[in-house]
Design a protein around this motif. Sequence first.
Motif, short mmCIF file in Angstrom:
data_model
loop_
_atom_site.label_atom_id
_atom_site.label_comp_id
_atom_site.label_asym_id
_atom_site.label_seq_id
_atom_site.Cartn_x
_atom_site.Cartn_y
_atom_site.Cartn_z
N GLY C 15 0.83 -1.20 0.00
CA GLY C 15 0.00 0.00 0.00
C GLY C 15 0.86 1.25 0.00
O GLY C 15 1.79 1.37 -0.79
N LEU C 53 5.09 -12.09 -3.53
CA LEU C 53 4.04 -12.18 -2.50
C LEU C 53 3.77 -10.83 -1.83
O LEU C 53 2.95 -10.76 -0.93
CB LEU C 53 4.43 -13.20 -1.43
CG LEU C 53 4.25 -14.66 -1.78
CD1 LEU C 53 4.89 -15.55 -0.75
CD2 LEU C 53 2.78 -15.02 -1.90
N TRP C 56 2.93 -4.59 -3.76
CA TRP C 56 3.29 -4.07 -5.09
C TRP C 56 4.80 -4.06 -5.21
O TRP C 56 5.50 -4.01 -4.21
CB TRP C 56 2.73 -2.68 -5.32
CG TRP C 56 3.15 -1.66 -4.32
CD1 TRP C 56 2.46 -1.32 -3.19
CD2 TRP C 56 4.33 -0.86 -4.32
NE1 TRP C 56 3.14 -0.37 -2.50
CE2 TRP C 56 4.29 -0.06 -3.17
CE3 TRP C 56 5.41 -0.73 -5.18
CZ2 TRP C 56 5.30 0.84 -2.86
CZ3 TRP C 56 6.41 0.16 -4.88
CH2 TRP C 56 6.35 0.94 -3.74
N GLN C 57 5.29 -4.10 -6.41
CA GLN C 57 6.73 -4.06 -6.60
C GLN C 57 7.07 -3.49 -7.95
O GLN C 57 6.28 -3.51 -8.88
CB GLN C 57 7.34 -5.45 -6.43
CG GLN C 57 6.84 -6.46 -7.42
CD GLN C 57 7.31 -7.85 -7.04
OE1 GLN C 57 6.95 -8.38 -6.00
NE2 GLN C 57 8.13 -8.43 -7.87
N ASN C 58 8.28 -2.95 -8.04
CA ASN C 58 8.79 -2.33 -9.24
C ASN C 58 10.19 -2.85 -9.45
O ASN C 58 10.86 -3.14 -8.49
CB ASN C 58 8.89 -0.82 -9.01
CG ASN C 58 7.90 -0.07 -9.84
OD1 ASN C 58 7.23 -0.66 -10.68
ND2 ASN C 58 7.80 1.21 -9.62
N ALA C 71 6.24 -4.66 -12.93
CA ALA C 71 5.86 -3.38 -12.34
C ALA C 71 4.49 -3.44 -11.72
O ALA C 71 4.15 -2.62 -10.89
CB ALA C 71 5.90 -2.30 -13.40
N ARG C 72 3.69 -4.40 -12.11
CA ARG C 72 2.31 -4.36 -11.64
C ARG C 72 2.13 -5.27 -10.44
O ARG C 72 2.86 -6.23 -10.25
CB ARG C 72 1.37 -4.83 -12.74
CG ARG C 72 0.65 -3.69 -13.41
CD ARG C 72 -0.36 -4.23 -14.37
NE ARG C 72 -1.30 -5.12 -13.71
CZ ARG C 72 -2.26 -4.71 -12.89
NH1 ARG C 72 -2.41 -3.44 -12.64
NH2 ARG C 72 -3.06 -5.58 -12.32
N SER C 73 1.15 -4.91 -9.63
CA SER C 73 0.81 -5.81 -8.55
C SER C 73 -0.45 -6.55 -8.92
O SER C 73 -1.53 -6.00 -8.93
CB SER C 73 0.60 -5.03 -7.26
OG SER C 73 -0.32 -4.00 -7.48
N GLY C 75 -2.86 -9.83 -7.87
CA GLY C 75 -3.15 -10.30 -6.54
C GLY C 75 -1.91 -11.01 -6.02
O GLY C 75 -1.31 -11.77 -6.75
N GLY C 77 0.62 -13.51 -4.82
CA GLY C 77 0.60 -14.96 -4.84
C GLY C 77 0.14 -15.56 -6.14
O GLY C 77 0.25 -16.75 -6.34
N ARG C 78 -0.36 -14.74 -7.05
CA ARG C 78 -0.88 -15.33 -8.28
C ARG C 78 0.22 -15.91 -9.14
O ARG C 78 0.03 -16.88 -9.85
CB ARG C 78 -1.64 -14.29 -9.09
CG ARG C 78 -3.06 -14.24 -8.67
CD ARG C 78 -3.90 -13.65 -9.74
NE ARG C 78 -5.16 -13.20 -9.14
CZ ARG C 78 -6.06 -12.52 -9.79
NH1 ARG C 78 -5.85 -12.19 -11.03
NH2 ARG C 78 -7.16 -12.17 -9.20
#
Lengths: 506, 309, 232
Positions: C15, C53, C56-58, C71-73, C75, C77-78
């Motif tokens: 977040g 997991l 969000w991450q970049n 770059a995208r989050s 869900g 674990g997907r």
Amino acid sequence: MARDKKFYLIGQRPRELLFYPPGSAPLRRRRLPGTRRHLLKWRSRANPKSLRQERRLADKRPLWWTIGLGALLVATPFLSNSMITIAAIFCMFAAINVLWTLVIGTAGIFSLATLAIVGIGGYAAAVLNVWLGLPWPLMFAAGGLAGLFVGGFLALPSTRLDGLYYALLTMGFAEICRVFVVQLKALGPTNGSINNVGSFIPKDWFLQRPGLLLGFGGAFLLLLLSLLIFRIVNSERLGMLLQTAREEEAYAEAVGIDYRRARMYVFLITSGGLGVIGAFYAMFYMSISPSIFSLDQLLLLFAMIVIGGLGRSEGAVIGTAVVVLIDKGMLELGPPRILLIAAIMLVVTLFANNGLVGIREQFRNYRNRKRSEARARRTEKGGEVMPEEAIEFTDKQEIYYRRFQKRLRDHLKTLITDELIEEHRKSPLGKHSDALNRVLNYFRRGEMADKYAIMRQPDGFHRYKIIAFSGERGAPPRLVDDRIYEDINEAYHAVFLLRVNDLLES
Amino acid sequence: MDVLGTIIHGLNLAAIYGLMAIGISILWSSVGMINMAHGATFAISGYAAWIASSAAKPLIAAAFGKTVMAKLAMAGVTVGAGTLAGAVFGAIIYLLAFLPIHDKPNFAVRSLIVTLAINLATVQILLWFFGPRQRGLPKLFGFGKFEILGVPIRYDQAGAILSTAIILGLVLFWLRVSRKGLEIRAMMQNPEGAVLSGISVRWTALPVTMLTGALAGLAAILLSQTIFVSPTAGALPLIKGLTIALLGGLGSVPGAVAGAVVIGFLEATVGALPFLGQRYVLFAQFLFIITVLIIRPRGLGGLLDETRE
Amino acid sequence: MPEVLTIHGLTAGYGPLRVLHEIDFHVEEGERVGLVGLNGHGKTTLFRAVSHLVGWQNGSIRLNGEEIGGARSLGPGRRTSGIVRKGLAMTPQGDAIFPGLTVRQHLDCGAYSRLAWRERRKRRDRVMDIFPPLRKLEDALVGKLSGGERRMVSVGRALMVEASLYLIDEPSLGLAPKISASVIEALFSLPTEGRAMVIAEQNVALLTGRVDRMIGMHAGRLRGDVGHVGLE
């Protein structure tokens, strides 16, 4: 052109309509008679933009309720007969659903016996009226008592079973009621239904316009009463107690909240209310039939509260409006209207966390999450300030200074090419190209700490080493490396390369 | 009252309800979803079997005439179409009720509502296309009866009991020994641990929904040997399956089997008793289940689990 | 040596909270890297970002040269199971275990590749050789084991398949010193060829002298090499 532009004072928009009273006026709030509650939730605050004291309505829901219900009340007398019936049915089902919401949402008991209690209340009232000649005003009391009795019977296992098991039990209870009523010998020829029930609607007005209006009025009153019960139970003591239990049951118990008893009370209160609605149901139709116990009816009711949103009275009423309008208002559509209801149910559940009334909140949460994520992603390393660091700076100028430095560095990095370095190697001093000048100017302005310098060696005239200043008074500079340069220009270029390296790494 | 006949009838019912209940139970324990569209799967499979069998009838008659082969081919077509339709409908339920919301807040309640909506919609669509008329399926096991120890057993009863026992045994064995079965159990116990073990939640849930759908399809074909196919035919098996799954303790397969046997016998007995009769069947069942739940709030499965420890 | 894990410019968080700041990190084949740092400084988040997991991450994460960052989050674990199948074995903090499975089934869960599943018996044996106490408990429910045994099962599960990168998060957390030493001992007894291992630990003493590199982590940033300790 610019001269023609009119400037307004900060926070003043032209022709701005203010629906709230000026903040400077004295606060006069009336209390509800007999209680310490206020009718509306006015809150004073200083508007940070206009720097004025102003007064706002913190909770606008009472206004929406008044507008919605008032519009229904005013519009209904002008509608056609069938629409009046639909409005009355809407009010009746909305009342049931509001009470059901109290059971599912506030008390957290997943009961499916709602319609069964309504039916029992209705049957009890109808039986007493038809066979014992009970006058109609007392039928409400009879229905309420019957509901209370059944509620007490059903409430016993509610604390023992959880979730789905209780739902199954109550569903089974409804089925048992249906079979029992259908099999009742006394009702044999009419297939379980009781007709010619006495009513508050005079016999010769039944299904006539005045009768319909009277029925609507009664149903509307019923809806208001159930909303009042919802308000009293949900936002007063009982509701508060149960709120704690909803968060964490064990903890609520540990601090001495008897949430089981509170649940039982809520269940009993709503059962009584549902019984009264049952009596009204019997009077409204002047008959009652076992179909009220059927699973289809229950599913329809469930669709209503699910579409609106579980646990909130607005949800119960809005969902009821949607489903009743489709189910009763589009009769010419035939069976596909159930398909429509199912489709709405599907779409609402797939996209909304908690029905139609939860959409606004869900969207705001989503937007805030995306915004804060984007803000956290955007900020980069390298002098610039992280959002969580920014609150630690008292001098906000620092933040912008760092941001400027960062941009400057990013720009200079693009200027550094092999040709530029070659240019500097050829003549470290003298006239340079624009790009090299900019880079060198940046280096010259650098802070003293870790700034490179050239030190002439004591043992020879043209022997240089590169050192770096500590930036602290009294602390000696450190040697960068042991290499000895024989030519001053070579040393200049070595310092330049070191600085370029540092710049590129930053 | 014919005691042995009642026992056979009870076993027959237990077999069919067991197929439904175990489907519901497995789905709950592996993907955490109460499938209210199980009844719709039931009805869809019945119709698919009916369409396939009536379409294949002339072809089979032309190919085999009136031989044993014709009967076998007919049975194969009917069962195949029914289970295939069940599996496909299971996949549709997966696409609608699992895939979009499986990692969203309150999945359990929302999937229940979505499957309920699917159920409502499917029944309406079936009513629209086929009308409320009932259709009969071809008799897989033929007419007639044989006797064991002096008890007359109808072919369809024997066939239903035997095929259910075999298929359930196979399915449970498969779940116990295969890697898929292990994945399903792992996923239900700890989703995060499962994804770290290379188990994709999305790809493990699909075969489960398809399998339970196929089981419902099989139940539809077997039950349609005694009653007819109609759009609302799924409602009663759904309620029975759901109550049995709950009675057995949701997620417990042995509990569901025990519950199915108990409920099947209860229904056969109540139906056979002269002073009660068919109309009191549901009444008696619910009364029984309420009693059980009040004594054992977590159903029979809880009982079995506790005695095992 | 080829690089097993290459992280470049990784930023991640939950977040509005940004936990990792522009991390650059490389692990080569055959390396054992210790990642040390206090609680809440991003060690676990780094691991969770690699296994997709976090919220969000970049930035870029390459596992064996294959891009698994993004770059995208989605869900959370997907994509994890897919990443795991590309050669990542991770034992999460605490015990991500399946309490209702026996030790044997639990270990079998780790054998997700076709080959590993076929020779799972042999591999189970290998794990039991590394963690001898498990041999007696093969049919016991994992939920009823002690903390140390659970940790062994959890680590052993990660060893069931040939992964190229092992991320071991806090192997000593909540264990008695003697038991945590034996778990770490077992980890270091594994052969290093063809695989790399990153161990996150708070207890630096457990790792000193045994890992090839030790990297500190502070406030979501890597703090260079804390110490170069060659094994040769």
